[in-house]
Design a protein around this motif. Structure first.
Motif, PDB file in Angstrom:
ATOM      1  N   GLU A  18      26.482  40.878  37.201  1.00 15.57           N
ATOM      2  CA  GLU A  18      26.859  42.199  36.690  1.00 15.57           C
ATOM      3  C   GLU A  18      25.840  43.262  37.101  1.00 15.57           C
ATOM      4  O   GLU A  18      26.208  44.373  37.475  1.00 15.57           O
ATOM      5  CB  GLU A  18      27.004  42.157  35.176  1.00 15.57           C
ATOM      6  CG  GLU A  18      28.239  41.404  34.732  1.00 15.57           C
ATOM      7  CD  GLU A  18      28.427  41.412  33.228  1.00 15.57           C
ATOM      8  OE1 GLU A  18      27.426  41.421  32.487  1.00 15.57           O
ATOM      9  OE2 GLU A  18      29.587  41.418  32.805  1.00 15.57           O
ATOM     10  N   SER A  20      24.040  43.396  39.744  1.00 18.87           N
ATOM     11  CA  SER A  20      24.161  43.729  41.163  1.00 18.87           C
ATOM     12  C   SER A  20      25.543  44.283  41.518  1.00 18.87           C
ATOM     13  O   SER A  20      25.844  44.471  42.692  1.00 18.87           O
ATOM     14  CB  SER A  20      23.860  42.493  42.013  1.00 18.87           C
ATOM     15  OG  SER A  20      24.816  41.483  41.761  1.00 18.87           O
ATOM     16  N   ASN A  21      26.363  44.549  40.503  1.00 14.44           N
ATOM     17  CA  ASN A  21      27.717  45.089  40.717  1.00 14.44           C
ATOM     18  C   ASN A  21      28.513  44.225  41.696  1.00 14.44           C
ATOM     19  O   ASN A  21      29.181  44.732  42.592  1.00 14.44           O
ATOM     20  CB  ASN A  21      27.664  46.535  41.200  1.00 14.44           C
ATOM     21  CG  ASN A  21      27.128  47.462  40.136  1.00 14.44           C
ATOM     22  OD1 ASN A  21      27.502  47.364  38.972  1.00 14.44           O
ATOM     23  ND2 ASN A  21      26.224  48.340  40.514  1.00 14.44           N
ATOM     24  N   THR A  22      28.423  42.914  41.511  1.00 15.41           N
ATOM     25  CA  THR A  22      29.113  41.977  42.387  1.00 15.41           C
ATOM     26  C   THR A  22      30.617  42.108  42.247  1.00 15.41           C
ATOM     27  O   THR A  22      31.341  41.930  43.215  1.00 15.41           O
ATOM     28  CB  THR A  22      28.682  40.532  42.057  1.00 15.41           C
ATOM     29  OG1 THR A  22      27.273  40.450  42.253  1.00 15.41           O
ATOM     30  CG2 THR A  22      29.375  39.523  42.943  1.00 15.41           C
ATOM     31  N   TRP A  23      31.086  42.436  41.068  1.00 11.23           N
ATOM     32  CA  TRP A  23      32.526  42.535  40.852  1.00 11.23           C
ATOM     33  C   TRP A  23      32.866  43.718  39.959  1.00 11.23           C
ATOM     34  O   TRP A  23      31.999  44.308  39.330  1.00 11.23           O
ATOM     35  CB  TRP A  23      33.089  41.265  40.243  1.00 11.23           C
ATOM     36  CG  TRP A  23      32.500  40.898  38.901  1.00 11.23           C
ATOM     37  CD1 TRP A  23      32.395  41.689  37.780  1.00 11.23           C
ATOM     38  CD2 TRP A  23      31.938  39.654  38.544  1.00 11.23           C
ATOM     39  NE1 TRP A  23      31.807  41.005  36.767  1.00 11.23           N
ATOM     40  CE2 TRP A  23      31.522  39.753  37.192  1.00 11.23           C
ATOM     41  CE3 TRP A  23      31.757  38.455  39.210  1.00 11.23           C
ATOM     42  CZ2 TRP A  23      30.929  38.697  36.517  1.00 11.23           C
ATOM     43  CZ3 TRP A  23      31.170  37.410  38.519  1.00 11.23           C
ATOM     44  CH2 TRP A  23      30.768  37.543  37.204  1.00 11.23           C
ATOM     45  N   HIS A  24      34.135  44.021  39.946  1.00 12.89           N
ATOM     46  CA  HIS A  24      34.690  45.018  39.037  1.00 12.89           C
ATOM     47  C   HIS A  24      35.890  44.365  38.370  1.00 12.89           C
ATOM     48  O   HIS A  24      36.771  43.841  39.063  1.00 12.89           O
ATOM     49  CB  HIS A  24      35.141  46.280  39.785  1.00 12.89           C
ATOM     50  CG  HIS A  24      34.049  46.916  40.582  1.00 12.89           C
ATOM     51  ND1 HIS A  24      33.077  47.694  40.010  1.00 12.89           N
ATOM     52  CD2 HIS A  24      33.753  46.862  41.909  1.00 12.89           C
ATOM     53  CE1 HIS A  24      32.240  48.107  40.950  1.00 12.89           C
ATOM     54  NE2 HIS A  24      32.629  47.610  42.111  1.00 12.89           N
ATOM     55  N   THR A 126      31.863  39.290  29.587  1.00 16.91           N
ATOM     56  CA  THR A 126      31.121  40.188  30.473  1.00 16.91           C
ATOM     57  C   THR A 126      30.879  41.501  29.756  1.00 16.91           C
ATOM     58  O   THR A 126      31.551  41.818  28.776  1.00 16.91           O
ATOM     59  CB  THR A 126      31.895  40.445  31.776  1.00 16.91           C
ATOM     60  OG1 THR A 126      33.099  41.139  31.455  1.00 16.91           O
ATOM     61  CG2 THR A 126      32.211  39.151  32.492  1.00 16.91           C
ATOM     62  N   GLY A 128      31.545  44.321  31.015  1.00 15.92           N
ATOM     63  CA  GLY A 128      32.649  45.207  31.367  1.00 15.92           C
ATOM     64  C   GLY A 128      33.919  44.909  30.596  1.00 15.92           C
ATOM     65  O   GLY A 128      34.943  45.507  30.821  1.00 15.92           O
TER      66      GLY A 128
END
Length: 130
Positions: A18, A20-24, A126, A128
């Protein structure tokens, strides 16, 4: 998965992904098929044999993807053992100092050109959502 050591390791992996902004997190678009994922566990030991730490990695089950639909090419940079041995021999001959590095998060340094939709493992919360 209920052992506190593994729960801590899995939480650290999710937090790193999270950070490293690996996913959204997003709803699955119509016509898209998500790939699964699984946990890979490893215990790192000290030289004396005692446990240094528990490590877990969340990996995508990429073998379910189809070329041309989910990806166009694959590439994984890997050093050949002959290259590693040559560098070690050179360092030894020249009395160079060596340092070892353990990469904490394997998703940090790659960019994808394709859209990939992955299901999160069950039970994972998560920041998000979900």
């Amino acid at each position: 998965m209920t052992d506190p050591n593994w729960c801590t390791a899995m939480r650290a992996e999710i937090d790193a992904l999270e950070f490293s902004n690996t996913w959204h997190l997003t709803p699955l678009p119509p016509g898209k098929k998500p790939i699964g994922c699984k946990w890979v566990y490893k215990i790192k030991y000290n030289l004396d044999g005692s446990i240094e730490r528990y490590k877990s990695h969340l990996v995508a089950k990429g073998y379910n993807q189809q070329e041309g639909i989910d990806y166009t090419e694959t590439f994984a940079p890997v050093a050949k053992m002959t290259t590693v041995r040559t560098i070690l021999a050179l360092a030894s001959a020249r009395n160079w100092h060596l340092h070892q590095l353990d990469v904490n998060n394997v998703f940090l340094y790659g960019d994808l050109d394709e859209e990939v939709y992955m299901q999160l493992p069950s039970g994972i919360r998560t920041k998000g959502g979900d």
